[in-house]
Design a protein around this motif. Structure first.
Motif, PDB file in Angstrom:
ATOM      1  N   SER A 126      16.426   5.991   0.501  1.00  0.00           N
ATOM      2  CA  SER A 126      17.831   6.347   0.637  1.00  0.00           C
ATOM      3  C   SER A 126      17.895   7.689   1.360  1.00  0.00           C
ATOM      4  O   SER A 126      17.159   8.614   1.022  1.00  0.00           O
ATOM      5  CB  SER A 126      18.458   6.456  -0.761  1.00  0.00           C
ATOM      6  N   HIS A 127      18.719   7.795   2.380  1.00  0.00           N
ATOM      7  CA  HIS A 127      18.848   9.051   3.132  1.00  0.00           C
ATOM      8  C   HIS A 127      20.233   9.648   2.888  1.00  0.00           C
ATOM      9  O   HIS A 127      21.243   9.013   3.225  1.00  0.00           O
ATOM     10  CB  HIS A 127      18.684   8.806   4.634  1.00  0.00           C
ATOM     11  N   PRO A 128      20.311  10.852   2.323  1.00  0.00           N
ATOM     12  CA  PRO A 128      21.627  11.501   2.182  1.00  0.00           C
ATOM     13  C   PRO A 128      22.067  12.083   3.526  1.00  0.00           C
ATOM     14  O   PRO A 128      21.457  13.029   4.021  1.00  0.00           O
ATOM     15  CB  PRO A 128      21.370  12.599   1.146  1.00  0.00           C
ATOM     16  N   HIS A 145      22.910  15.055   9.994  1.00  0.00           N
ATOM     17  CA  HIS A 145      21.482  14.946   9.685  1.00  0.00           C
ATOM     18  C   HIS A 145      21.261  14.401   8.291  1.00  0.00           C
ATOM     19  O   HIS A 145      22.176  14.341   7.466  1.00  0.00           O
ATOM     20  CB  HIS A 145      20.810  16.316   9.817  1.00  0.00           C
ATOM     21  N   CYS A 146      19.998  13.998   8.076  1.00  0.00           N
ATOM     22  CA  CYS A 146      19.572  13.626   6.724  1.00  0.00           C
ATOM     23  C   CYS A 146      19.335  14.918   5.946  1.00  0.00           C
ATOM     24  O   CYS A 146      18.779  15.868   6.476  1.00  0.00           O
ATOM     25  CB  CYS A 146      18.290  12.810   6.785  1.00  0.00           C
ATOM     26  N   HIS A 147      19.774  14.949   4.682  1.00  0.00           N
ATOM     27  CA  HIS A 147      19.585  16.173   3.892  1.00  0.00           C
ATOM     28  C   HIS A 147      18.290  16.194   3.110  1.00  0.00           C
ATOM     29  O   HIS A 147      18.061  17.101   2.298  1.00  0.00           O
ATOM     30  CB  HIS A 147      20.780  16.451   2.974  1.00  0.00           C
ATOM     31  N   ILE A 148      17.409  15.208   3.329  1.00  0.00           N
ATOM     32  CA  ILE A 148      16.015  15.387   2.895  1.00  0.00           C
ATOM     33  C   ILE A 148      15.411  16.298   3.958  1.00  0.00           C
ATOM     34  O   ILE A 148      15.296  15.924   5.123  1.00  0.00           O
ATOM     35  CB  ILE A 148      15.277  14.037   2.791  1.00  0.00           C
ATOM     36  N   LEU A 149      15.084  17.530   3.551  1.00  0.00           N
ATOM     37  CA  LEU A 149      14.838  18.558   4.566  1.00  0.00           C
ATOM     38  C   LEU A 149      13.583  18.287   5.381  1.00  0.00           C
ATOM     39  O   LEU A 149      13.499  18.687   6.546  1.00  0.00           O
ATOM     40  CB  LEU A 149      14.773  19.937   3.906  1.00  0.00           C
ATOM     41  N   GLU A 150      12.609  17.585   4.786  1.00  0.00           N
ATOM     42  CA  GLU A 150      11.414  17.218   5.554  1.00  0.00           C
ATOM     43  C   GLU A 150      11.793  16.227   6.656  1.00  0.00           C
ATOM     44  O   GLU A 150      11.215  16.243   7.738  1.00  0.00           O
ATOM     45  CB  GLU A 150      10.341  16.632   4.624  1.00  0.00           C
ATOM     46  N   HIS A 151      12.745  15.350   6.379  1.00  0.00           N
ATOM     47  CA  HIS A 151      13.217  14.410   7.407  1.00  0.00           C
ATOM     48  C   HIS A 151      13.987  15.170   8.486  1.00  0.00           C
ATOM     49  O   HIS A 151      13.785  14.969   9.682  1.00  0.00           O
ATOM     50  CB  HIS A 151      14.136  13.348   6.791  1.00  0.00           C
ATOM     51  N   GLU A 152      14.891  16.007   8.036  1.00  0.00           N
ATOM     52  CA  GLU A 152      15.731  16.759   8.981  1.00  0.00           C
ATOM     53  C   GLU A 152      14.867  17.545   9.964  1.00  0.00           C
ATOM     54  O   GLU A 152      15.115  17.535  11.175  1.00  0.00           O
ATOM     55  CB  GLU A 152      16.640  17.694   8.188  1.00  0.00           C
ATOM     56  N   GLU A 174      13.158  15.689  13.005  1.00  0.00           N
ATOM     57  CA  GLU A 174      14.068  15.067  13.970  1.00  0.00           C
ATOM     58  C   GLU A 174      15.102  14.102  13.400  1.00  0.00           C
ATOM     59  O   GLU A 174      15.758  13.395  14.153  1.00  0.00           O
ATOM     60  CB  GLU A 174      13.287  14.395  15.111  1.00  0.00           C
ATOM     61  N   MET A 175      15.257  14.053  12.067  1.00  0.00           N
ATOM     62  CA  MET A 175      16.346  13.224  11.555  1.00  0.00           C
ATOM     63  C   MET A 175      17.628  14.059  11.555  1.00  0.00           C
ATOM     64  O   MET A 175      18.306  14.230  10.535  1.00  0.00           O
ATOM     65  CB  MET A 175      16.034  12.705  10.153  1.00  0.00           C
ATOM     66  N   MET A 176      17.922  14.584  12.721  1.00  0.00           N
ATOM     67  CA  MET A 176      19.105  15.419  12.918  1.00  0.00           C
ATOM     68  C   MET A 176      19.504  15.282  14.386  1.00  0.00           C
ATOM     69  O   MET A 176      18.659  15.270  15.277  1.00  0.00           O
ATOM     70  CB  MET A 176      18.785  16.876  12.592  1.00  0.00           C
TER      71      MET A 176
END
Ligand code: CU
Length: 545
Positions: free
Chosen positions: A451-453, A524-531, A534-536
């Motif tokens: 799940s991506h916030p 962006h995704c608020h999982i900071l490792e994702h953000e 490049e999940m931003m």
């Protein structure tokens, strides 16, 4: 880099968000190929032994309440030179903080000396100016991955930029990830506060190292109040308690431990789940309370952990607000999920158990203890049946609908190496350009098991629905086959949001009025490792032609 294509299945999120023991959590980390190394002052990686928080005495430290920050003067308003606005200055600084009675002080990075940083208590429509000053050391103490975009070896190791999450601010005051400043620099941001009462929060947003800066401690709270909220007579003063949740890993000598991959050239890991959950910067704190109603303003500021909050006595409580303010009516609950970046506004009545204790927990994790005093008190506060009307936005109001995918990519060893939004890197041309004062529907298509916030800067939105779909068919043929009905949001999510859980193998639809200002923001995704990996993406609000 050779990639296998978007990943559809992952075990990690399931393991880390379920009720697990510490041992099982670490098993999940090794599944992901991570090891527990800590970084030294010089950035060198050394083996470190993790602290098991369960070896520490519980409930020996009182819950700290973040101090309220006061303006240090008045300065001209950027939007009206004749008007003066309160001016605040907050410095980012290194500090040594006690997170538990029996641990040595922990080296952290702070806003104004504390974690969380000082609390802003502000009024709607009363703007303010904040000078954010970078007074951090010259070197980072957590492991920078120079292969991450924006964090290349030619970039200064210590960079910081503050984003006020949930604020309606102009682009130049929003904390764009490339607007970072280095030690010795400062920047003046303007928060007009033209928005409803809500719990906002400020945190670092520097491109490529945001996860490390936040993990180091750069978070704080910001409350906006208004007359609608005042008139409700909710619990206030000492009966209103901010609770900032941060999960962390620590070494046995009480220092922050940020896990790294087994590849020294690329230490990034895809998610971090701490086994020590701090509340307002303390591990297992307690709070003395009276047998009456309390308002708990909860923020999950963890890098990746989804909290599933409940009380040890399974007490019913009411959720009265979400990210962007009050719900239309209180929602009775026994537990609530709070994803990274989300806020919940809760009212709990302790009058049922005078003299007792109640523990706030997240699945198997103990967060804190409430100690309820004996005797009766006269409770002057209310829990009204209706709070603030939330007009549902009709779908017909949307002028544009976008399908946006949330993509995870693995290497040939099955390890995640990259996360993208709509298969686009940060640096690619901007594709989302809503027109100012128009409404759009964003369909967030999540083929993965995580799940991506998803957080949009500047705006508030409503959740329309979530609908399971068949991701493999879409991946092969670009066909959407739904696997069930569209599920509208629960009552507790049916208010104004700025962060939404985009669940696994689901299309989550949000409806967004793009109000405020033209210019460039991010989502962006608020999982900071994702953000960070490049999940931003930037998006740009443009003026109507
Ligand atoms: Cu994510």
């Amino acid at each position: 880099m050779s990639l296998k294509g978007p990943k559809l299945i992952s075990r990690r999120k399931f393991l880390a968000s379920s009720a697990l023991t510490t041992t099982a959590l670490f098993a999940s980390k090794s599944l992901a190929g991570e090891s527990c190394l800590a970084s030294t002052d010089t950035g060198q990686l050394t083996f470190a032994t993790e602290m098991d928080p369960n070896t520490l005495a519980k409930f020996v430290d009182p819950l700290p309440i973040p101090g309220r920050v006061n303006p240090s003067g008045y300065r001209p308003s950027p939007s009206d030179a004749k008007a003066k606005l309160p001016y605040y200055r907050i410095a980012m600084r290194h500090n040594e903080l006690k997170i538990h009675r029996d641990l040595k002080p922990t080296r952290m990075w702070t806003y104004g000396g504390s974690v969380p940083g000082p609390m802003f208590d502000t009024r709607s429509r009363e703007g303010l100016l904040v000078e954010w000053a970078n007074e951090l050391p010259a070197q980072h103490f957590l492991p920078i991955d120079h292969k991450i975009h924006g964090a290349e070896a030619d970039k200064p190791p210590v960079r910081a930029v503050v984003h006020m999450h949930g604020a309606k601010a102009r682009p130049e005051s929003d904390g764009y990830p490339e607007d970072w400043i280095v030690p010795g620099e400062s920047v003046l941001y303007h928060y007009p506060n033209q928005q409803d009462a809500a719990m906002l929060w400020y945190h670092d947003h520097a491109l490529g190292i945001n996860r490390l800066n936040v993990y180091a401690g750069l978070v704080g709270t910001f409350f906006v109040r208004d007359q609608v909220e005042d008139a409700l007579n909710l619990p206030k003063g000492k009966f209103e308690i901010p609770l900032v949740i941060l999960d962390r890993l620590f070494t046995k000598d009480g220092q922050l431990l940020y896990p790294v991959s087994t590849d020294p050239g690329s230490p990034w890991v895809s998610e971090v789940y701490g086994n020590a959950i701090l509340v307002n910067g303390k591990l297992f704190p307690y709070l003395n309370v009276e047998p009456c109603k309390y308002r708990l303003r909860v923020l999950n500021a963890s890098n990746g952990r989804f909290c599933h909050l409940s009380f040890s006595n399974n007490a019913e409580f009411h959720q009265i607000g979400t990210d962007q303010g009050l719900l239309s009516a209180p929602v009775p609950l026994n537990s609530v999920v709070v994803a990274p970046g989300e806020r919940v506004d809760l009212v709990i009545d302790f009058s049922q158990e005078p003299g007792g204790t109640v523990i706030l927990k997240s699945d198997a994790f103990t967060l804190m203890q409430f100690r309820i005093s004996q005797g009766k008190v006269s409770d002057e506060s209310d829990l009204p049946k209706s709070l603030r009307p939330v007009q549902r936005i009709p779908e017909s109001q949307a002028v544009t609908t976008r399908l946006l995918t949330l993509d995870e990519y693995d290497n040939s060893a099955g390890e995640p190496v990259l996360m993208l939004l709509n298969a686009s890197h940060w640096g690619m041309p901007i594709t989302e350009k809503p027109i100012l004062n128009s409404t759009e529907i964003w369909r967030l298509m999540n083929p993965s098991d995580d799940s991506h916030p998803i957080h949009l800067h500047l705006v508030r939105f409503q959740i329309l629905d979530r609908r399971r779909y068949e991701p493999w068919l879409y991946q092969r043929k670009r066909e959407i086959r739904y696997l069930g009905p569209a599920i509208p949001p629960e009552a507790s999510e049916a208010g104004w949001k700025d962060t939404v859980r985009a669940d696994s193998r689901t299309i989550t639809r949000i409806i967004v009025p793009f109000e405020g200002f033209v210019g460039r923001y991010v989502w962006h995704c608020h999982i900071l490792e994702h953000e960070d990996n490049e999940m931003m993406r930037p998006y740009e609000i443009v003026a109507a032609s």
